[in-house]
Every structure is written in C-alpha cells, then in structure tokens.
Design a protein around this motif. Structure first.
Motif, mmCIF file in Angstrom:
data_model
loop_
_atom_site.group_PDB
_atom_site.id
_atom_site.type_symbol
_atom_site.label_atom_id
_atom_site.label_comp_id
_atom_site.label_asym_id
_atom_site.label_seq_id
_atom_site.Cartn_x
_atom_site.Cartn_y
_atom_site.Cartn_z
ATOM 1 N N PRO B 107 -39.725 -1.236 18.356
ATOM 2 C CA PRO B 107 -39.498 -1.374 17.057
ATOM 3 C C PRO B 107 -38.569 -0.420 16.219
ATOM 4 O O PRO B 107 -38.119 -0.463 15.251
ATOM 5 N N ASP B 108 -38.501 0.949 17.103
ATOM 6 C CA ASP B 108 -37.731 2.209 16.584
ATOM 7 C C ASP B 108 -36.207 1.868 16.493
ATOM 8 O O ASP B 108 -35.498 2.251 15.729
ATOM 9 N N ASN B 109 -35.960 1.417 17.713
ATOM 10 C CA ASN B 109 -34.201 1.446 18.120
ATOM 11 C C ASN B 109 -33.701 0.207 18.386
ATOM 12 O O ASN B 109 -32.357 0.161 18.376
ATOM 13 N N TYR B 110 -34.575 -1.169 18.302
ATOM 14 C CA TYR B 110 -33.952 -2.143 18.944
ATOM 15 C C TYR B 110 -32.595 -2.739 17.976
ATOM 16 O O TYR B 110 -31.568 -3.069 18.275
ATOM 17 N N PHE B 114 -28.737 -3.290 18.173
ATOM 18 C CA PHE B 114 -28.096 -4.652 18.010
ATOM 19 C C PHE B 114 -27.729 -4.600 16.337
ATOM 20 O O PHE B 114 -28.492 -5.411 15.567
ATOM 21 N N PRO B 115 -26.678 -3.956 16.061
ATOM 22 C CA PRO B 115 -26.335 -4.045 14.479
ATOM 23 C C PRO B 115 -25.786 -5.274 13.934
ATOM 24 O O PRO B 115 -26.072 -5.579 12.771
ATOM 25 N N GLU B 116 -25.883 -6.141 14.976
ATOM 26 C CA GLU B 116 -25.099 -7.582 14.592
ATOM 27 C C GLU B 116 -26.556 -8.384 13.895
ATOM 28 O O GLU B 116 -26.293 -9.360 13.169
ATOM 29 N N TYR B 171 -34.115 -11.868 9.613
ATOM 30 C CA TYR B 171 -32.647 -11.319 9.737
ATOM 31 C C TYR B 171 -31.735 -12.429 9.690
ATOM 32 O O TYR B 171 -32.078 -13.419 10.081
ATOM 33 N N HIS B 172 -30.313 -11.866 9.384
ATOM 34 C CA HIS B 172 -29.352 -12.605 9.260
ATOM 35 C C HIS B 172 -28.135 -12.372 10.230
ATOM 36 O O HIS B 172 -28.135 -11.011 10.552
ATOM 37 N N GLY B 173 -27.410 -13.099 10.630
ATOM 38 C CA GLY B 173 -26.449 -12.669 11.479
ATOM 39 C C GLY B 173 -25.459 -11.880 10.788
ATOM 40 O O GLY B 173 -24.876 -12.515 9.770
#
Lengths: 205, 386
Positions: B107-110, B114-116, B171-173
């Motif tokens: 939960p901290d870095n995923y 993946f900034p997309e 989330y959105h792409g």
C-alpha cells in the motif's frame, strides 16, 4: 507469320476532296484509313498528311497530331455511353487550351451543325442510330480538323438515316471545305464522293 | 476534372458490381481491423511496460513466492529508487465467470511505482489506513456499479477462506492503453490473514517490482539482484517488466502468429476482389479506351481513369470499413467474457495499416488493366467487342 495487307500502294488526295474507298471485305480499306489517320503504322513506306510524314512521329507526337488534324467517324459511332451528346462532343476539346465556356459553346455549335441542337443533353441510349452517328460526326468536326476519316459511316444505319448522314458529310465537304476519306461498301454512299477508288487484294485501282 | 467526372460516371455504370466490390473491401478492412485490435489487446501488457521497472520473481517459477525480507536488501543496491511488491490473489467474485486481475499490493509504494494508475491522494491514504481497503479500476467500478465504501465479498482459491475488500478508491488510466480492470487491495490484509489461517504462507510476496533511476543500468541491477540471492533457498530471476510481460504473451505466440497470417490473407482477399473487378471493367472498356487514344488522349489520362476508379473503390470501401471498426470492436469487447482483454482499443497504427493496405490494393489492382490498356494498339482496341 507476317501477312502483307497492302503492297505498292501510292495515291494522293488533294485538299478539300471527298474520296470513297470501296472494295470487298478484307481488301485493306480500313487499314489504309488507319494508316492515313495515324492510328496504325506501315511496315515500310511513308504516309504524308498535310506535309507531315506521320510515320516518323513518336506515339505521343502522333496523339497530339491526331487531336488537331484528324476527325474520326466510326461505323459503330463509338460514343461514351456514360456521357451526354454534348459531353461526348466536348471530349476532343479537353486536350486544347479552351476554357469550359468556350468548349461548351463550340460543342453546342457542332451539334447545331449536325442538326442535333435540341438533343445536347441526351445520352447515346436515348438517341437513334442516325442521331448517334450525327453526334459522332459533331465530335469529329468540333476541333476543326483538316481531314475527316469515316469508316463505313452508314454501315449500321437504315436507308433514310444513311442518306441523311451522307448529305451531312457532303455538306461538310462543300460548306466547311473538309477533306474526307470514307470507306464504304454502299455504292449509293460512294456516289456522294468526288473520287472513288477500288481496293482489291491489296491493290488500288 | 473530366477524368474525375468520367471515373465517377464509370463507377455508376454497374452499380451492383461497384457496391459489392466496395462491400467486399469494407468487410475485409473491418476484419483486418478487428484482428489487429485483438493482437494489440493481447500485447497490451507488453506495450504498457515501463523501461525503468524490473520484475523480480522466483527463479523456478513466478508461482513460487519470495521472502518479504528481500526488500531491504534490494533497496540497498545502487541505482534502485523504490521497491514494491504484489501477490496474485485470484479468488471468486460473484461467480467464477467474473474474471479480472485481483492482487494484494504494497500500500505504500505500489502506486508510486505505477504512476499510470491515477488515484486521488485521499484514496491512497485510505488504502494505507484500512486493512481491507481496495482500489479498483474505473472499468470494474462501472461494470459492477461499485462506489467508494462498497464491500466486495470474495471466496479465496489460492488463499482459501472468505474475504471482504472495501472499496476506498477508484483509479483511472493515465492514457488509453492503461488497464482499468484491476482490483488492488492492501497487502497487509492478505499477510495478516495468512498469519492467522496459514502462518507458513505469511511474509511472502509474489514478485517484486523495482523502480530504477536509469533504464540503461537495468542489466547491471538485474545481475546484482540475482547475485544477491544466489545459492539461497529462493533464488531470483530479474527481468525488465517488458520481458516479464512477453513471457506470458510468448506462451500464445503460435496463436498470435496464426492470427497475424489470417490478417495478411485478408489483405490478399482485398487485392483479389478489387483486381477481379478492375480487370473485368478494363476488358469491357478496351474499345472506349481505344477511342480516347484515337482522339489524342495520352497514357496518363488512361492511367488516371483506371487507377482513379480502382483507388476510389478501395478508399471508399476502406473508409466505411474503418468507420465500422470502432463500433463493432466496442460490441466485440462487450460480447467477450469479462476480463479477457483489459485493454481493447482500436489503435491508430491499426487504422493506418488498414487504410495503407487498401490504398496499396487500389494501386496494385490497377496495374494489370493499366498495363494491358497502355500496351493495346488502337487498332486492336477498336476491334474489341465489349
């Protein structure tokens, strides 16, 4: 195997004359016409029309020469079925520098000359055989060529239409001073010509 | 202008033939577009891979987990920026036919790796705070009418038992190629439940995702990671994300090759349909072309007439085919079982290829009739009976 069609043929047609070429089928009448009109080439010899030796011209030069010097009338009219009478007559003018208005006026005048001023927007399928041949003659004269070549112009017509077409060709010869070479089987059509030559087995008499 | 007019009039001469030819091209272009879209969808994971991400899996198979203790060791390797991890959860949501990716993620870095996947900061904070928090893709939310606060009950298969994930964000792409059909839940929920239910499976991660500073250093860093755990009970295999995704696609490479061959055959069909029409058309009009030549029209005019007709048929058929590709591919996507293709978009390249193939077919189909017409002597043409 090469089959000689015409041998030792030599003749002259003075400007403004009306010549009828007669002879049995296969005698070479159409071949002579094609050679004079520059749509076929002899294997040897020369064909001089209006001072130009057409046998020396390249294909592209020959096309340009034909466009400005020769008018064609075919037995089966050979009109574009998808074009109207006036569009068919305009065809040769598309290769000139005339603008659209000039082309339309000239084509309409040519159709008037052949008596079809009221049929300019008709398609070939809406015309009789005689009328189609008149459109073909209008197409042949529209660019004001010096020489008209007609291959059996009455061959596909009834007697009345054939007479009308011959009268028209006679008028073009007399009034407009067109030199005409006509191939025909019909002696009555040939009577309209000033000179009649017979071709048999490749020899002219 | 005259050539255009005559071309158009010629096209209308045999309306049914022209229509059927265009229809043939339309169907061929449509099939080509759909097949290429399926291939693109198949390769979407590879296409979406980032050059700066490495994937570390167990050297035997990625189905074997790795210890969580590897993380701090990997982080110490020079050039490594962030290390994150995930576990494939699978599970059953509603019924077995509802398939989409369900993963437990760090939960901290995923989401930083993946900034997309674009997620509001508040949702990320909730994911970290709520033990069973989950962030779902917009496609999933839309399909199952899920909102923030909803519970997604699951029956585990790889991780048995009943699970309840709470939607804390959607989330959105970042772009069209991003998969919006994943459910990513807090890894701590999986790990802590495992401590209670199967302690031997706790503290294990499916794979690590390593964000590196310089993609040019990937070979060195991959080697460094694998060397670090060489001769350990869980040796690693480090690959770029692209190689990792390709390893899945390569399993079905024979199918993809076959599909690609079919799409090439379709191009051949376009060519045959059009060539047949153009050869018939030109043969019928040899006499007219001879008359045009007699009147002084040049080869260029005839090339324009024949080529123009061929290109018009090809381009019109292709344009309709391309236009239909979009709604029909959307329909195909709807009809496919859930989760088959997370990303199913008609790509620009597909359109360019389809249009290019039709254009090429238009040119090639005109070659034979043009060559015959140019070679034809006027005398032979005038003798032709249409």
């Amino acid at each position: 195997m090469e089959i000689p069609v015409l041998t030792n043929i030599s003749f002259e047609i003075p400007e403004g004359e009306f010549l009828a070429l007669m002879g049995p089928s296969g005698s070479g009448k159409t071949t002579i016409l094609n050679l004079v009109a520059g749509i076929d080439r002899p294997t040897s010899g020369r064909v001089i029309v209006g001072g130009t030796d057409v046998t020396t011209l390249s294909e592209s030069a020959l096309a340009v020469w034909r466009a400005s010097n020769i008018g064609f009338v075919f037995q089966f009219y050979n009109l574009m079925p998808v074009l109207t009478a006036i569009e068919n007559v305009t065809l040769p003018l598309l290769l000139t520098k005339m603008n659209k208005k000039e082309r339309a006026e000239r084509a309409a005048f040519a159709l008037e000359v052949v008596g079809l001023g009221d049929r300019i927007h008709h398609y070939p399928r809406q015309l009789s055989g005689g009328q189609e041949q008149r459109v073909a003659i209008a197409r042949a004269i529209v660019s004001d060529p010096t020489l008209l070549v007609a291959d059996e112009p009455t061959g596909d017509l009834d007697k009345k239409s054939a007479e009308d077409i011959m009268d028209l060709l006679e008028r073009l010869n007399k009034e407009f001073r067109k030199t005409i070479i006509m191939v025909t089987h019909d002696p009555r059509a040939a009577e309209k010509a000033h000179i009649i030559r017979n071709l048999d087995k490749g020899e002219l008499s | 202008m005259f050539i255009l007019k005559l071309t158009f009039k010629n096209l209308l001469r045999h309306k049914l033939r022209s229509l059927l030819t265009m229809l043939g091209i339309t169907i061929a272009v449509l099939l080509f577009g759909l097949i290429q879209t399926v291939i693109s969808a198949w390769n979407a994971g590879v296409a979406a891979s980032a050059a700066n991400r490495l994937v570390v899996v167990h050297s035997v198979s990625f189905i074997f987990p790795l210890p969580l203790s590897y993380r701090p060791q990997i982080e110490k390797i020079p050039g490594v920026r962030t290390v994150s991890w995930a576990n494939w959860f699978s599970g059953i949501y509603i019924d077995e036919k509802q398939f989409f990716a369900r993963m437990a993620v760090d939960p901290d870095n995923y989401f930083a790796v993946f900034p997309e996947f674009v997620v509001p900061d508040s949702a990320l904070a909730e994911l970290r705070r709520q033990r069973n928090g989950a962030i779902i893709g917009a496609q999933i939310a839309k399909k199952y009418k899920l909102q923030v606060g909803d519970i997604m009950p699951m029956e585990g298969d790889i991780y048995p038992g009943h699970w309840e994930m709470k939607v804390v964000g959607i989330y959105h792409g970042r772009d069209k190629g991003t998969d919006e059909s994943q459910m990513l839940f807090n890894w701590n929920y999986l790990d802590q439940t495992m401590v209670e239910r199967q302690p031997g499976r706790a503290g294990r991660v499916g794979w690590y995702i390593v964000d590196i500073e310089d993609p040019g250093e990937r070979a060195r860093i991959s080697a460094a990671i694998d060397n670090l755990f060489a001769n350990s009970p869980a040796e690693t295999k480090t690959q770029t994300e692209k190689e990792f995704q390709q390893s899945f696609v390569s399993m079905s490479s024979a199918i993809l090759t076959a599909i690609n061959i079919v799409s090439m055959v379709i191009i051949g069909v376009i060519l045959l349909v059009l060539s047949n029409t153009m050869i018939m058309t030109a043969r019928e009009r040899f006499r007219e072309y001879a008359v045009l030549k007699t009147l002084g029209f040049s080869g260029i005019h005839l090339v324009g007439l024949i080529g123009g007709e061929s290109l018009f048929l090809a381009c019109t058929g292709a344009a309709v085919g391309v236009a239909l590709t979009f709604p029909i591919s959307a329909g195909v996507e709807q009809g496919l079982p859930s989760g088959w293709f997370p990303v199913f978009n008609v790509e620009v390249l597909t359109i360019v290829l389809a249009a290019g193939a039709a254009l090429l077919a238009g040119v090639v189909a005109a070659l034979v009739p043009v060559a015959r017409t140019l070679r034809m002597s006027i005398v032979d043409g005038l003798r032709q009976v249409g």
